[in-house]
Motif scaffolding. Structure first.
Motif, PDB file in Angstrom:
ATOM      1  N   GLY A   1      51.818 133.336 112.275  1.00 36.77           N
ATOM      2  CA  GLY A   1      52.820 133.705 111.288  1.00 36.77           C
ATOM      3  C   GLY A   1      52.994 132.631 110.230  1.00 36.77           C
ATOM      4  N   LEU A   2      52.979 131.373 110.649  1.00 36.70           N
ATOM      5  CA  LEU A   2      53.100 130.275 109.692  1.00 36.70           C
ATOM      6  C   LEU A   2      51.898 130.232 108.747  1.00 36.70           C
ATOM      7  CD1 LEU A   2      54.360 127.509 112.157  1.00 36.70           C
ATOM      8  CD2 LEU A   2      55.718 128.691 110.419  1.00 36.70           C
ATOM      9  N   ALA A   3      50.705 130.496 109.280  1.00 36.33           N
ATOM     10  CA  ALA A   3      49.509 130.503 108.441  1.00 36.33           C
ATOM     11  C   ALA A   3      49.554 131.655 107.445  1.00 36.33           C
ATOM     12  CB  ALA A   3      48.261 130.603 109.314  1.00 36.33           C
ATOM     13  N   HIS A   4      50.049 132.803 107.862  1.00 35.23           N
ATOM     14  CA  HIS A   4      50.161 133.950 106.955  1.00 35.23           C
ATOM     15  C   HIS A   4      51.105 133.612 105.797  1.00 35.23           C
ATOM     16  CE1 HIS A   4      50.320 138.135 105.627  1.00 35.23           C
ATOM     17  NE2 HIS A   4      51.637 138.003 105.571  1.00 35.23           N
ATOM     18  N   SER A   5      52.230 132.982 106.107  1.00 35.44           N
ATOM     19  CA  SER A   5      53.178 132.602 105.052  1.00 35.44           C
ATOM     20  C   SER A   5      52.568 131.583 104.098  1.00 35.44           C
ATOM     21  CB  SER A   5      54.454 132.030 105.683  1.00 35.44           C
ATOM     22  OG  SER A   5      55.112 133.008 106.482  1.00 35.44           O
ATOM     23  N   ALA A   6      51.793 130.648 104.642  1.00 31.82           N
ATOM     24  CA  ALA A   6      51.165 129.627 103.805  1.00 31.82           C
ATOM     25  C   ALA A   6      50.135 130.249 102.874  1.00 31.82           C
ATOM     26  CB  ALA A   6      50.520 128.564 104.684  1.00 31.82           C
ATOM     27  N   ARG A   7      49.343 131.187 103.372  1.00 28.91           N
ATOM     28  CA  ARG A   7      48.346 131.850 102.518  1.00 28.91           C
ATOM     29  C   ARG A   7      49.024 132.612 101.382  1.00 28.91           C
ATOM     30  NH1 ARG A   7      43.530 131.153 105.051  1.00 28.91           N
ATOM     31  NH2 ARG A   7      43.536 131.231 107.340  1.00 28.91           N
ATOM     32  N   HIS A   8      50.132 133.255 101.703  1.00 30.10           N
ATOM     33  CA  HIS A   8      50.867 133.988 100.671  1.00 30.10           C
ATOM     34  C   HIS A   8      51.389 133.021  99.606  1.00 30.10           C
ATOM     35  CE1 HIS A   8      53.465 136.985  98.824  1.00 30.10           C
ATOM     36  NE2 HIS A   8      54.467 136.130  98.924  1.00 30.10           N
ATOM     37  N   ALA A   9      51.911 131.868 100.037  1.00 31.96           N
ATOM     38  CA  ALA A   9      52.429 130.887  99.087  1.00 31.96           C
ATOM     39  C   ALA A   9      51.324 130.377  98.168  1.00 31.96           C
ATOM     40  CB  ALA A   9      53.073 129.724  99.839  1.00 31.96           C
ATOM     41  N   LEU A  10      50.133 130.151  98.709  1.00 27.84           N
ATOM     42  CA  LEU A  10      49.019 129.675  97.888  1.00 27.84           C
ATOM     43  C   LEU A  10      48.547 130.743  96.909  1.00 27.84           C
ATOM     44  CD1 LEU A  10      49.022 127.269  99.889  1.00 27.84           C
ATOM     45  CD2 LEU A  10      46.524 127.304  99.748  1.00 27.84           C
ATOM     46  N   ARG A  11      48.546 131.993  97.328  1.00 27.61           N
ATOM     47  CA  ARG A  11      48.151 133.080  96.422  1.00 27.61           C
ATOM     48  C   ARG A  11      49.121 133.176  95.255  1.00 27.61           C
ATOM     49  NH1 ARG A  11      46.804 135.985 101.273  1.00 27.61           N
ATOM     50  NH2 ARG A  11      48.860 136.982 101.227  1.00 27.61           N
ATOM     51  N   GLU A  12      50.413 133.064  95.537  1.00 30.00           N
ATOM     52  CA  GLU A  12      51.410 133.139  94.476  1.00 30.00           C
ATOM     53  C   GLU A  12      51.300 131.944  93.533  1.00 30.00           C
ATOM     54  OE1 GLU A  12      53.633 135.725  93.866  1.00 30.00           O
ATOM     55  OE2 GLU A  12      52.232 136.660  95.289  1.00 30.00           O
ATOM     56  N   ALA A  13      51.066 130.761  94.099  1.00 31.46           N
ATOM     57  CA  ALA A  13      50.965 129.561  93.264  1.00 31.46           C
ATOM     58  C   ALA A  13      49.729 129.608  92.377  1.00 31.46           C
ATOM     59  CB  ALA A  13      50.934 128.319  94.154  1.00 31.46           C
ATOM     60  N   ALA A  14      48.669 130.245  92.865  1.00 35.18           N
ATOM     61  CA  ALA A  14      47.434 130.324  92.081  1.00 35.18           C
ATOM     62  C   ALA A  14      47.631 131.137  90.803  1.00 35.18           C
ATOM     63  CB  ALA A  14      46.318 130.929  92.933  1.00 35.18           C
ATOM     64  N   LYS A  15      48.634 131.987  90.781  1.00 35.25           N
ATOM     65  CA  LYS A  15      48.898 132.782  89.596  1.00 35.25           C
ATOM     66  C   LYS A  15      49.465 131.925  88.452  1.00 35.25           C
ATOM     67  CE  LYS A  15      49.990 136.905  92.381  1.00 35.25           C
ATOM     68  NZ  LYS A  15      51.063 137.869  92.759  1.00 35.25           N
ATOM     69  N   THR A  16      49.980 130.752  88.793  1.00 40.64           N
ATOM     70  CA  THR A  16      50.613 129.907  87.777  1.00 40.64           C
ATOM     71  C   THR A  16      49.682 128.836  87.221  1.00 40.64           C
ATOM     72  OG1 THR A  16      51.474 128.284  89.362  1.00 40.64           O
ATOM     73  CG2 THR A  16      52.810 130.256  88.966  1.00 40.64           C
ATOM     74  N   GLY A  17      48.530 128.639  87.864  1.00 36.23           N
ATOM     75  CA  GLY A  17      47.603 127.621  87.384  1.00 36.23           C
ATOM     76  C   GLY A  17      46.783 127.053  88.515  1.00 36.23           C
ATOM     77  N   PRO A  18      45.944 126.056  88.224  1.00 40.22           N
ATOM     78  CA  PRO A  18      45.122 125.427  89.264  1.00 40.22           C
ATOM     79  C   PRO A  18      45.984 124.924  90.422  1.00 40.22           C
ATOM     80  CG  PRO A  18      44.455 124.683  87.090  1.00 40.22           C
ATOM     81  CD  PRO A  18      45.718 125.455  86.889  1.00 40.22           C
ATOM     82  N   LEU A  19      45.448 125.078  91.626  1.00 41.29           N
ATOM     83  CA  LEU A  19      46.241 124.748  92.799  1.00 41.29           C
ATOM     84  C   LEU A  19      46.325 123.249  93.078  1.00 41.29           C
ATOM     85  CD1 LEU A  19      45.211 127.536  95.342  1.00 41.29           C
ATOM     86  CD2 LEU A  19      47.481 127.141  94.368  1.00 41.29           C
ATOM     87  N   TYR A  20      45.204 122.538  92.939  1.00 39.84           N
ATOM     88  CA  TYR A  20      45.187 121.160  93.424  1.00 39.84           C
ATOM     89  C   TYR A  20      46.267 120.283  92.790  1.00 39.84           C
ATOM     90  CZ  TYR A  20      43.246 117.053  95.676  1.00 39.84           C
ATOM     91  OH  TYR A  20      43.082 115.940  96.456  1.00 39.84           O
ATOM     92  N   PRO A  21      46.517 120.377  91.488  1.00 41.68           N
ATOM     93  CA  PRO A  21      47.603 119.543  90.925  1.00 41.68           C
ATOM     94  C   PRO A  21      48.974 119.883  91.489  1.00 41.68           C
ATOM     95  CG  PRO A  21      46.146 120.336  89.192  1.00 41.68           C
ATOM     96  CD  PRO A  21      45.783 121.090  90.425  1.00 41.68           C
ATOM     97  N   GLN A  22      49.098 121.064  92.091  1.00 42.71           N
ATOM     98  CA  GLN A  22      50.382 121.457  92.657  1.00 42.71           C
ATOM     99  C   GLN A  22      50.594 120.924  94.083  1.00 42.71           C
ATOM    100  OE1 GLN A  22      51.629 125.622  91.826  1.00 42.71           O
ATOM    101  NE2 GLN A  22      49.596 125.893  90.911  1.00 42.71           N
TER     102      GLN A  22
END
Length: 244
Positions: free
Chosen positions: A210-231
């Protein structure tokens, strides 16, 4: 100085979760040496805080008394071997000879539904493995630290001093067998430490999904705002200003 953001910690959670899943699958396919990497991933994910270690889940605030982990430990196991059993697989050769291949195996995921759930500190400190002649029982934390700190998960010790570990490693865990019907000697069943760590992975993966599922969702949403690594990092406000 930089510090990890919550998103960065969720990314780290996924790295260790995926490593745990992959090493578990490889272990089940016969690569039992993956146990050291399983031990390392478990420790990085939810190991107790120490001077030079703070787990991913601790940094995420998940270990503040809420997370529980299923325990499949069976107190009826012989000699304190609570997470594993012994499996005898028959074999035969072309010349008509045969015998049994004996090995330690984890209980598997079936006992998860019937097991107890323990707070993380209690889960770590539950005794799960004893060796022949050992006066104490290894806890999950001791098993993981042996595999991680002494057997190559994180580094490799050149000398082994832990008496209980030696009792398990050299003498076995109380499971003995005779290699043939007319044999005068009994041999210890090997692989108890590795099988114990694999069973621990079954237990840990249960709440981690469940924790991994939530983390994947958070990364997908963050990717919509720009490159992930600087975040994944931010400037630590506690860092003293540079001197001019």
């Amino acid at each position: 100085m930089l510090r990890r953001t919550r998103l960065g910690l969720q990314y780290s959670l996924l790295v260790q979760y995926d490593a745990l899943c992959l090493s578990s699958a490889m272990f089940d396919a016969g690569h039992r040496s993956e146990a050291v990497r399983i031990a390392n991933a478990i420790f990085v994910l939810l190991g107790p805080d120490m001077r030079n270690h703070k787990s991913v889940l601790s940094q995420l605030g998940v270990l503040d008394g809420q997370l529980t982990v299923p325990s499949t430990a069976d107190s009826r196991g012989p000699h304190g071997t609570a997470l594993i059993a012994v499996e005898a697989t028959p074999y035969s050769t072309d010349d008509g000879q045969g015998g049994y291949f004996i090995e330690s195996v984890p209980f598997g995921h079936e006992p998860l539904s019937a097991g107890r759930r323990l707070p993380v500190p209690d889960w770590w400190n539950e005794g799960v493995l004893s060796g022949i002649g050992a006066t104490t029982t290894l806890t999950r934390l001791q098993v993981v630290r042996i595999m991680r700190d002494q057997d190559g998960g994180a580094h490799l010790d050149d000398h082994i001093k832990d008496e209980t570990y030696l009792a398990v490693y050299v003498k076995g865990t109380g499971f003995l067998y005779k290699p043939s019907a007319d044999s005068e000697v009994s041999l210890p069943v090997e692989g108890a430490l590795e099988a114990t760590v694999r069973q621990m992975a079954h237990e840990v993966l249960n709440p981690m999904r469940g924790l991994a599922h939530s983390a994947r969702h958070a990364l997908r949403e963050a990717a919509k705002t720009g490159p992930l690594y600087p975040q994944y990092f931010e400037l630590d406000p506690a860092t003293p200003p540079a001197q001019s």
